[in-house]
Design a protein around this motif. Structure first.
Motif, short mmCIF file in Angstrom:
data_model
loop_
_atom_site.label_atom_id
_atom_site.label_comp_id
_atom_site.label_asym_id
_atom_site.label_seq_id
_atom_site.Cartn_x
_atom_site.Cartn_y
_atom_site.Cartn_z
N SER A 18 0.83 -1.21 0.00
CA SER A 18 0.00 0.00 0.00
C SER A 18 0.87 1.26 0.00
CB SER A 18 -0.93 0.01 1.21
OG SER A 18 -1.83 -1.06 1.14
N MET A 19 1.95 1.23 0.77
CA MET A 19 2.85 2.38 0.79
C MET A 19 3.51 2.59 -0.58
SD MET A 19 4.74 2.07 4.44
CE MET A 19 3.86 1.38 5.81
N CYS A 20 3.88 1.50 -1.21
CA CYS A 20 4.45 1.60 -2.56
C CYS A 20 3.41 2.15 -3.54
CB CYS A 20 4.94 0.23 -3.03
SG CYS A 20 6.40 -0.35 -2.17
N ILE A 38 -4.18 4.95 0.43
CA ILE A 38 -4.15 5.39 1.83
C ILE A 38 -5.23 4.68 2.63
CG2 ILE A 38 -4.58 7.38 3.35
CD1 ILE A 38 -3.17 9.10 1.17
N LEU A 41 -4.12 1.17 3.21
CA LEU A 41 -3.08 1.13 4.25
C LEU A 41 -3.70 1.22 5.64
CD1 LEU A 41 -0.08 1.16 5.04
CD2 LEU A 41 -0.16 3.65 4.81
#
Length: 61
Positions: A18-20, A38, A41
């Protein structure tokens, strides 16, 4: 290696993905994808913390 909690490995990999995706969305200048990443995440990390709390209360962690 036998004390690895594989469910937490999966949660952490999902959070990393999710961060990627947030980084990719910023690079693409795509607000909808960034917002979706976001939200994903927040949901993944929230479920991870909830699972950890539940396991701790059951004495499994």
């Amino acid at each position: 290696m036998k004390n690895v909690k594989w469910v937490f490995v999966l949660y952490s990999l999902g959070a990393i993905a999710s961060m990627c995706a947030i980084g990719v969305a910023v690079g693409m200048r795509s607000l909808p994808i960034a917002i979706l990443a976001i939200v994903a995440l927040i949901l993944i990390m929230g479920n991870g913390f909830k699972t950890k709390k539940k396991m701790r209360e059951q004495g499994l962690f």
